[in-house]
Design a protein around this motif. Structure first.
Motif, PDB file in Angstrom:
ATOM      1  N   LEU A 117       0.828  -1.209   0.000  1.00 20.42           N
ATOM      2  CA  LEU A 117       0.000   0.000   0.000  1.00 20.42           C
ATOM      3  C   LEU A 117       0.861   1.258   0.000  1.00 20.42           C
ATOM      4  O   LEU A 117       0.537   2.249  -0.666  1.00 20.42           O
ATOM      5  N   ALA A 151      -4.891   5.182  -1.004  1.00 17.32           N
ATOM      6  CA  ALA A 151      -3.746   4.342  -0.648  1.00 17.32           C
ATOM      7  C   ALA A 151      -3.081   4.838   0.631  1.00 17.32           C
ATOM      8  O   ALA A 151      -2.672   4.039   1.488  1.00 17.32           O
ATOM      9  N   THR A 192       2.146   1.686  -3.403  1.00 20.99           N
ATOM     10  CA  THR A 192       1.059   2.183  -4.256  1.00 20.99           C
ATOM     11  C   THR A 192       0.885   3.688  -4.090  1.00 20.99           C
ATOM     12  O   THR A 192       0.663   4.418  -5.068  1.00 20.99           O
ATOM     13  N   HIS A 193       0.993   4.142  -2.851  1.00 27.67           N
ATOM     14  CA  HIS A 193       0.902   5.583  -2.590  1.00 27.67           C
ATOM     15  C   HIS A 193       1.947   6.349  -3.402  1.00 27.67           C
ATOM     16  O   HIS A 193       1.627   7.364  -4.049  1.00 27.67           O
ATOM     17  N   CYS A 213       1.244   6.367  -7.119  1.00 27.31           N
ATOM     18  CA  CYS A 213       0.189   7.342  -7.432  1.00 27.31           C
ATOM     19  C   CYS A 213       0.764   8.748  -7.541  1.00 27.31           C
ATOM     20  O   CYS A 213       0.291   9.565  -8.344  1.00 27.31           O
TER      21      CYS A 213
END
Length: 316
Positions: free
Chosen positions: A82, A101, A85-86, A89
């Motif tokens: 996660l 996220a 993913t942050h 992004c």
């Protein structure tokens, strides 16, 4: 400033004005966390398998270690992906997904870090009780009671983590309180353990000097070695958490945040996650040392019941 209050860092973590120019740094942070995620998952999976086969540990102690390893495994399986993913992004400027996220990784991280702190404290207290209670230890520290403690830890940590999106100040206060309280309890436990061991070792040496023909059933050095192994894991946790604690203090008193601060924050979070990768190596390293030392002991020194009886006799 908005409405007379300072906007928290968490509310700006996906702000284009703050992180929009950090694509290159975000790629590095995302990639490094994915690598650490894989190593944490694989390493802790192996440790969990080994613990499942381990039969020499007292079941409550084994449960606490399994809880700690499971926490590290979930960090690699959930929180770190996660977090990566942050950052991805940020790279692709997907700000809505970035916010989701960030909230998801924040909640899971709060919960898992809380469980780790509580569990490490419980392990230190378990070691202290094993030393102080003697024969009563197995009667008082039961598997059922330990299950209740572990379940309570997970529930409290989960509820606290769910408060993060509602009001971050709740988790801030909660984090400060458990960090201070767990640290104080852990330090007190290990201080008491080593002071007690030093005193008992002197008593044991005097006793066996007076009765040299009696076998040395109480191996204080062996117990000290076992406690030291646990302490290494505790120290690794402290080292990995200190940079983030410093960043948190700076964050609390800062009125504005720069891009460099965001990168420092990202590195500090990655160091916390690094602890989940480091722990399996510490388990293997210290376990191999303990195995080597144990293999050189006479059979009588490995008989726990005789150790405990001798221990009680010496302390009379």
């Amino acid at each position: 400033m908005e409405g007379g209050t300072q906007e928290r860092f968490e509310e700006q973590a996906c702000s284009p004005s703050l992180v929009g120019g950090l694509q290159q740094q975000a790629i590095y942070l995302s990639a490094s966390n994915l690598v650490l995620s894989l190593t944490a998952f694989l390493g802790n999976s192996l440790i969990l398998t080994a613990l499942h086969k381990e039969s020499s540990l007292h079941p409550p102690s084994k449960l606490l270690f399994r809880c700690l390893v499971t926490t590290d495994l979930l960090v690699g399986l959930v929180s770190q992906p996660l977090f990566s993913t942050h950052w991805m992004c940020v790279v692709y400027e997907q700000w809505s997904l970035c916010r989701l996220a960030f909230d998801a990784f924040s909640m899971t991280s709060y919960a898992l870090c809380s469980v780790s702190l509580f569990t490490m404290t419980a392990i230190s207290m378990d070691r202290l009780l094993a030393l102080l209670l003697g024969l009563r230890y197995r009667q008082i520290v039961t598997l059922k009671r330990t299950y209740i403690i572990v379940a309570t830890i997970w529930v409290v940590s989960g509820v606290a983590a769910l408060c993060e999106p509602l009001d971050g100040r709740i988790t801030d206060w909660y984090g400060t309180m458990i960090t201070l309280s767990c640290s104080m309890m852990t330090i007190a436990s290990y201080t008491k353990i080593f002071r007690t061991l030093s005193r008992h070792q002197a008593q044991v040496q005097d006793h066996f000097q007076q009765q040299p023909s009696q076998p040395n059933a109480l191996n204080v050095a062996q117990y000290r070695k076992a406690v030291s192994s646990t302490l290494w894991v505790q120290l690794a946790l402290v080292v990995c958490y200190v940079p983030f604690s410093i960043v948190e203090v700076v964050m609390t008193y800062s009125k504005t945040y720069s891009s460099n601060f965001v990168v420092s924050w990202g590195i500090a979070v990655a160091l916390i996650y690094c602890n989940s990768t480091l722990n399996p190596f510490l388990y293997c390293w210290k376990s191999s040392e303990a195995d080597n030392q144990t293999s050189t002991l006479p059979p009588m020194e490995l008989d726990s019941s005789r150790v405990q009886h001798s221990y009680q006799h010496i302390l009379r």
